[in-house]
Design a protein around this motif. Structure first.
Motif, PDB file in Angstrom:
ATOM      1  N   THR A  59      -0.844  -4.051 -12.571  1.00 27.75           N
ATOM      2  CA  THR A  59       0.085  -3.894 -11.449  1.00 27.75           C
ATOM      3  C   THR A  59       1.241  -2.947 -11.767  1.00 27.75           C
ATOM      4  OG1 THR A  59       1.200  -5.933 -12.138  1.00 27.75           O
ATOM      5  CG2 THR A  59      -0.452  -6.108 -10.393  1.00 27.75           C
ATOM      6  N   SER A  82      -0.207  -5.717  -0.404  1.00 27.43           N
ATOM      7  CA  SER A  82       0.524  -4.726   0.388  1.00 27.43           C
ATOM      8  C   SER A  82       1.615  -4.035  -0.409  1.00 27.43           C
ATOM      9  CB  SER A  82       1.117  -5.390   1.633  1.00 27.43           C
ATOM     10  OG  SER A  82       1.988  -6.459   1.268  1.00 27.43           O
ATOM     11  N   GLU A  83       2.197  -4.705  -1.402  1.00 30.57           N
ATOM     12  CA  GLU A  83       3.292  -4.103  -2.169  1.00 30.57           C
ATOM     13  C   GLU A  83       2.841  -2.900  -2.992  1.00 30.57           C
ATOM     14  OE1 GLU A  83       4.713  -6.252  -5.762  1.00 30.57           O
ATOM     15  OE2 GLU A  83       3.308  -7.814  -5.123  1.00 30.57           O
ATOM     16  N   ASP A  86       1.528   1.794  -1.301  1.00 34.73           N
ATOM     17  CA  ASP A  86       2.091   3.136  -1.386  1.00 34.73           C
ATOM     18  C   ASP A  86       1.566   3.879  -2.604  1.00 34.73           C
ATOM     19  OD1 ASP A  86       3.421   1.375  -3.085  1.00 34.73           O
ATOM     20  OD2 ASP A  86       5.352   2.427  -2.931  1.00 34.73           O
TER      21      ASP A  86
END
Length: 235
Positions: A59, A82-83, A86
């Motif tokens: 992560t 979702s975090e 990007d």
């Protein structure tokens, strides 16, 4: 949230059906960039029933490191929180990704470089899969990427049999409660469910290791076992 092993198994089979509807097939490698949770463990096992391999993504990765994992795993489908979307958006056009399954959001960002689908949407349309054979010991449970000490991380194919307690001299019973605050992109966050699942013990999952919470959690949940990664002992 908590699950009995029976509830966990039923959810796993439902995820197997959900992922099958998303186009995941036997032999697929599916990178997963998520934090530790019961849902993450269910997703992993759901893929296993389809004979697809979970490939945990660190992560902390972004840019070239993330692009490398996505291309090295030859992934067409990915599971992502979702975090981290990007970061995936930055590299996705240079990979073979065709679909990203978003674990924790129904409102998906527009103009993403590859198609997105909410895991909740797949779940709502799914039913526990039937007719699937139990994964065998020699079949691949996951791809575990090394720390990359001598170069880019290497994907290690880990068979289900390697996760069995007797393969690692683990002696836990149904009375044990195992504390697991480790990531699911590392075997330390995946092995405990197998170790305790065989004798029927309990596993306490935490999203991350925090020294300030460690002993409070041990007392609150009556934990009898855990493992300490050497790097953590300096904290």
């Amino acid at each position: 949230a908590s699950r009995t092993y029976g509830q966990f198994h039923e959810a796993v089979l439902r995820w197997a059906d959900a992922f099958r509807q998303a186009g995941i097939r036997p032999g697929d490698n599916v990178p997963a960039m998520v934090r530790t949770s019961i849902a993450a463990e269910e997703h992993w096992h759901g893929l296993g029933w389809l004979r697809a391999a979970w490939a945990g993504v660190n992560t902390g990765f972004r840019g070239r490191s993330l692009e490398y994992i996505l291309t090295n795993s030859q992934a067409k489908r990915m599971i992502c929180a979702s975090e981290f979307l990007d970061r995936v958006a930055e590299v996705a056009p240079r990979t073979g990704l065709e679909l990203v399954i978003v674990t924790d959001a129904a409102d998906l960002p527009p103009d993403f470089p590859v198609p997105l689908v909410a895991a909740s949407q797949l779940w709502d349309a799914a039913r526990p899969a039937t007719g699937l054979a139990v994964p065998r010991r020699h079949e691949i449970a996951c791809i575990s990427y090394t720390s990359g000490t001598t170069g880019p991380s290497k994907g290690v194919l880990v068979p289900w049999g390697r996760l069995w307690p007797n393969e690692m001299w683990i002696d836990l019973t149904g009375d044990d409660v195992y504390y697991c605050p480790y990531p699911v992109f590392h075997l330390s966050g995946m092995l405990p469910l197998a170790w305790l699942g065989f004798p029927g013990g309990q596993v306490v999952l935490r999203e991350e290791f925090k020294t300030a919470r460690f002993w409070a959690d041990v007392r609150a949940f009556g934990c009898t076992a855990t493992s300490l990664i050497p790097a953590l002992m300096n904290w």
